[in-house]
Design an enzyme around this catalytic site. Sequence first.
Site, PDB file in Angstrom:
ATOM      1  N   ASP A  39      42.722  31.288  37.206  1.00 13.61           N
ATOM      2  CA  ASP A  39      41.856  32.478  37.221  1.00 13.61           C
ATOM      3  C   ASP A  39      40.673  32.345  38.172  1.00 13.61           C
ATOM      4  O   ASP A  39      39.583  32.860  37.919  1.00 13.61           O
ATOM      5  CB  ASP A  39      41.354  32.800  35.803  1.00 13.61           C
ATOM      6  N   GLU A  40      40.888  31.670  39.268  1.00 10.58           N
ATOM      7  CA  GLU A  40      39.814  31.472  40.253  1.00 10.58           C
ATOM      8  C   GLU A  40      39.654  32.699  41.152  1.00 10.58           C
ATOM      9  O   GLU A  40      38.666  32.813  41.879  1.00 10.58           O
ATOM     10  CB  GLU A  40      40.133  30.250  41.139  1.00 10.58           C
ATOM     11  N   GLY A  41      40.679  33.573  41.123  1.00 11.87           N
ATOM     12  CA  GLY A  41      40.659  34.736  42.023  1.00 11.87           C
ATOM     13  C   GLY A  41      41.738  34.628  43.096  1.00 11.87           C
ATOM     14  O   GLY A  41      41.621  35.232  44.171  1.00 11.87           O
ATOM     15  N   GLY A  82      44.665  35.958  43.225  1.00 11.82           N
ATOM     16  CA  GLY A  82      45.287  37.248  43.539  1.00 11.82           C
ATOM     17  C   GLY A  82      44.475  38.011  44.571  1.00 11.82           C
ATOM     18  O   GLY A  82      45.016  38.497  45.562  1.00 11.82           O
ATOM     19  N   HIS A 107      47.172  37.788  38.020  1.00 14.93           N
ATOM     20  CA  HIS A 107      46.464  37.790  39.304  1.00 14.93           C
ATOM     21  C   HIS A 107      45.925  39.194  39.536  1.00 14.93           C
ATOM     22  O   HIS A 107      46.690  40.135  39.756  1.00 14.93           O
ATOM     23  CB  HIS A 107      47.409  37.368  40.436  1.00 14.93           C
ATOM     24  N   LEU A 156      30.498  34.731  43.391  1.00 13.82           N
ATOM     25  CA  LEU A 156      29.102  34.339  43.610  1.00 13.82           C
ATOM     26  C   LEU A 156      28.171  35.322  42.897  1.00 13.82           C
ATOM     27  O   LEU A 156      27.178  34.933  42.271  1.00 13.82           O
ATOM     28  CB  LEU A 156      28.798  34.320  45.120  1.00 13.82           C
TER      29      LEU A 156
HETATM   30  P1  GDP Z   1      43.705  34.633  39.502  1.00 11.32           P
HETATM   31  O1  GDP Z   1      44.591  34.454  38.325  1.00 11.32           O
HETATM   32  O2  GDP Z   1      43.324  33.355  40.154  1.00 11.32           O
HETATM   33  O3  GDP Z   1      44.251  35.629  40.493  1.00 11.32           O
HETATM   34  O4  GDP Z   1      42.346  35.267  38.954  1.00 11.32           O
HETATM   35  P2  GDP Z   1      42.207  36.423  37.826  1.00 11.32           P
HETATM   36  O5  GDP Z   1      42.603  37.706  38.428  1.00 11.32           O
HETATM   37  O6  GDP Z   1      42.862  36.018  36.562  1.00 11.32           O
HETATM   38  O7  GDP Z   1      40.665  36.338  37.525  1.00 11.32           O
HETATM   39  C1  GDP Z   1      39.718  36.614  38.494  1.00 11.32           C
HETATM   40  C2  GDP Z   1      38.859  37.800  37.993  1.00 11.32           C
HETATM   41  O8  GDP Z   1      37.670  37.876  38.747  1.00 11.32           O
HETATM   42  C3  GDP Z   1      39.540  39.140  38.179  1.00 11.32           C
HETATM   43  O9  GDP Z   1      39.107  40.006  37.168  1.00 11.32           O
HETATM   44  C4  GDP Z   1      39.017  39.607  39.539  1.00 11.32           C
HETATM   45  O10 GDP Z   1      39.016  41.016  39.683  1.00 11.32           O
HETATM   46  C5  GDP Z   1      37.609  39.099  39.487  1.00 11.32           C
HETATM   47  N1  GDP Z   1      37.031  38.716  40.779  1.00 11.32           N
HETATM   48  C6  GDP Z   1      37.609  38.067  41.822  1.00 11.32           C
HETATM   49  N2  GDP Z   1      36.712  37.786  42.768  1.00 11.32           N
HETATM   50  C7  GDP Z   1      35.531  38.261  42.316  1.00 11.32           C
HETATM   51  C8  GDP Z   1      34.195  38.245  42.819  1.00 11.32           C
HETATM   52  O11 GDP Z   1      33.906  37.702  43.885  1.00 11.32           O
HETATM   53  N3  GDP Z   1      33.235  38.808  42.027  1.00 11.32           N
HETATM   54  C9  GDP Z   1      33.498  39.385  40.835  1.00 11.32           C
HETATM   55  N4  GDP Z   1      32.499  39.902  40.134  1.00 11.32           N
HETATM   56  N5  GDP Z   1      34.746  39.420  40.330  1.00 11.32           N
HETATM   57  C10 GDP Z   1      35.732  38.857  41.054  1.00 11.32           C
HETATM   58  P1  IMO Z   2      46.735  32.410  36.588  1.00  6.53           P
HETATM   59  O1  IMO Z   2      47.911  32.388  37.532  1.00  6.53           O
HETATM   60  C1  IMO Z   2      44.753  30.653  33.122  1.00  6.53           C
HETATM   61  C2  IMO Z   2      47.282  28.133  30.600  1.00  6.53           C
HETATM   62  C3  IMO Z   2      47.505  28.558  29.165  1.00  6.53           C
HETATM   63  C4  IMO Z   2      47.725  27.206  28.504  1.00  6.53           C
HETATM   64  C5  IMO Z   2      48.491  26.432  29.576  1.00  6.53           C
HETATM   65  C6  IMO Z   2      50.000  26.432  29.377  1.00  6.53           C
HETATM   66  O2  IMO Z   2      46.276  33.791  36.280  1.00  6.53           O
HETATM   67  O3  IMO Z   2      45.660  31.487  37.044  1.00  6.53           O
HETATM   68  P2  IMO Z   2      51.889  28.259  29.753  1.00  6.53           P
HETATM   69  O4  IMO Z   2      52.026  29.653  29.218  1.00  6.53           O
HETATM   70  O5  IMO Z   2      51.839  28.176  31.237  1.00  6.53           O
HETATM   71  O6  IMO Z   2      52.898  27.307  29.166  1.00  6.53           O
HETATM   72  O7  IMO Z   2      50.465  27.750  29.190  1.00  6.53           O
HETATM   73  O8  IMO Z   2      48.160  27.029  30.809  1.00  6.53           O
HETATM   74  N1  IMO Z   2      47.633  29.159  31.592  1.00  6.53           N
HETATM   75  C7  IMO Z   2      46.722  29.858  32.303  1.00  6.53           C
HETATM   76  N2  IMO Z   2      45.379  29.857  32.234  1.00  6.53           N
HETATM   77  N3  IMO Z   2      45.383  31.417  34.052  1.00  6.53           N
HETATM   78  C8  IMO Z   2      46.720  31.392  34.153  1.00  6.53           C
HETATM   79  O9  IMO Z   2      47.375  31.930  35.183  1.00  6.53           O
HETATM   80  C9  IMO Z   2      47.472  30.633  33.206  1.00  6.53           C
HETATM   81  N4  IMO Z   2      48.797  30.389  33.032  1.00  6.53           N
HETATM   82  C10 IMO Z   2      48.874  29.492  32.031  1.00  6.53           C
HETATM   83  O10 IMO Z   2      46.367  29.227  28.656  1.00  6.53           O
HETATM   84  O11 IMO Z   2      46.491  26.547  28.314  1.00  6.53           O
HETATM   85 MG    MG Z   3      44.599  34.855  36.290  1.00  2.49          MG
END
Ligand code: GDP
Ligand code: IMO
Ligand code: MG
Length: 425
Positions: free
Chosen positions: A13-15, A17, A41, A330
């Site tokens: 969930d670092e961003g 996507g 993502h 940020l």
């Molecule tokens: P991913 O799984 O790595 O793609 O990341 P996620 O989508 O699960 O989580 C990132 C979250 O942060 C999402 O809700 C994005 O819309 C949001 N996001 C990404 N970049 C930024 C940013 O620079 N600022 C803010 N406020 N939100 C962001």
């Molecule tokens: P993105 O791609 C955050 C975590 C689960 C659990 C562990 C194993 O959006 O970054 P799994 O279902 O893969 O067997 O679960 O990994 N986990 C994630 N946490 N973002 C994800 O995906 C995750 N996909 C799995 O919460 O701890």
């Molecule tokens: Mg994610």
Amino acid sequence: MPVTAVVGAQWGDEGKGRVIDYLAEKADMVIRFQGGDNAGHTVVNDLGLFRLHLVPSGIFRPTTCNIIGTGAVVNPDSLLAEMQTLAAAGVDLANLWLSDRAHIVMPYHIQLDGLEEAARGGSAIGTTKRGIGPTYSDKAARWGLRLGDLKQPEWLAERLEQVIPRKNVLLERYGAAPLDRAALFEQCMAWRDALGERIVDVLPMVRQAVRGQQNVLLEGQLGVMRDLDWGIYPYVTSSNPTAAFAGSGAGLPASQINRVVGVVKTYSTCVGAGPFPVELLGEAGHHLRELGEEYGATTGRPRRVGWFDGVAIDYAAWLNGMTDLVVTKLDVLDTLPELRICTGYRLGDQVLTHVPDTALLEMVTPVYESWPGWQQPTTACRAWDDLPAAAQRYLRRIEALAGVPITWVSVGAAREAMFLVTSNP
Ligand code: GDP
Ligand code: IMO
Ligand code: MG
């Protein structure tokens, strides 16, 4: 640089996507190289807000070829639902392809994920319950079914005949009803009818793109701290989100990967169980979670949040061979008067500057340094020089701890809120 892997540098969930959506402007091909619909993502662009689970995040660029690679696992129902949502929003799916060698997440994998989690009781992993672990387990144990099998009904029927009795033994042990082979076969045929034309041998496409010096992005799922080998085992996913596996999962030699972009946010989050030394509990954690809107994109679970972990980023940079960093979110820190960065883990009378194995990581406490906040909005910044000096210093510290230059910074979820850093010292 023709082939670029984009990987999560923390706990997911670092961003990733939003970064892929941005970089895909110049990409001819995007390949998801591992993971399944456990991914969430998020992409925000002129077509709307999307939470992608399986479809590569380059899908919004109509001329970009998007491939779900061999290293990924695919739940066809989930993919079809996602495709429907995207099509309804006007997204062109003509360029979406699936590797015939990618494994299928079968309904019994999802059922077993739930049953196994329940059986773990207090030490549950907190999986997304998408069947990811059981599918990769079957892949390694050679009981898996692959997308290409859908197009060979006789072969598929034989495989099901071998696999189902084994699954039934397991299900019976859990007190669950046995599987209906005929119904599963019919289900597979329905998936073939819906997806068959997209299921192809992707290798010729990938080879042609790489040989032709096209720009190829390899999209990772999750982050290194949940990597099957190097993450906080057993609280990990069942595949390897690190760049070392990107070539194999996508179908190209490791030596062809020219650039590895690590995506990192300015603080830490983690969904699911396992040690998380920098975790902020109580009011401080709640405040940061609300500022960052940290709720799981797939499960909706509140994410655990914490300060930036400088030990973990050094580990991530090494394991991935990162050449560039993208720092996201940020803006989430804009209002905070003081920020902290973890620079070591205290374990007894030692301070570790590397990530130890899980049992030891459970015992560490973080050593922090303090940084002044900038307390002004960064959301409108579109260049390094627009950023407040305190934000620049904070980012430079992240860069130093990673030992990798920051190439892009993101200050908002929308596509235009990410910019290239042109003034690296
Ligand atoms: P991913 O799984 O790595 O793609 O990341 P996620 O989508 O699960 O989580 C990132 C979250 O942060 C999402 O809700 C994005 O819309 C949001 N996001 C990404 N970049 C930024 C940013 O620079 N600022 C803010 N406020 N939100 C962001
Ligand atoms: P993105 O791609 C955050 C975590 C689960 C659990 C562990 C194993 O959006 O970054 P799994 O279902 O893969 O067997 O679960 O990994 N986990 C994630 N946490 N973002 C994800 O995906 C995750 N996909 C799995 O919460 O701890
Ligand atoms: Mg994610």
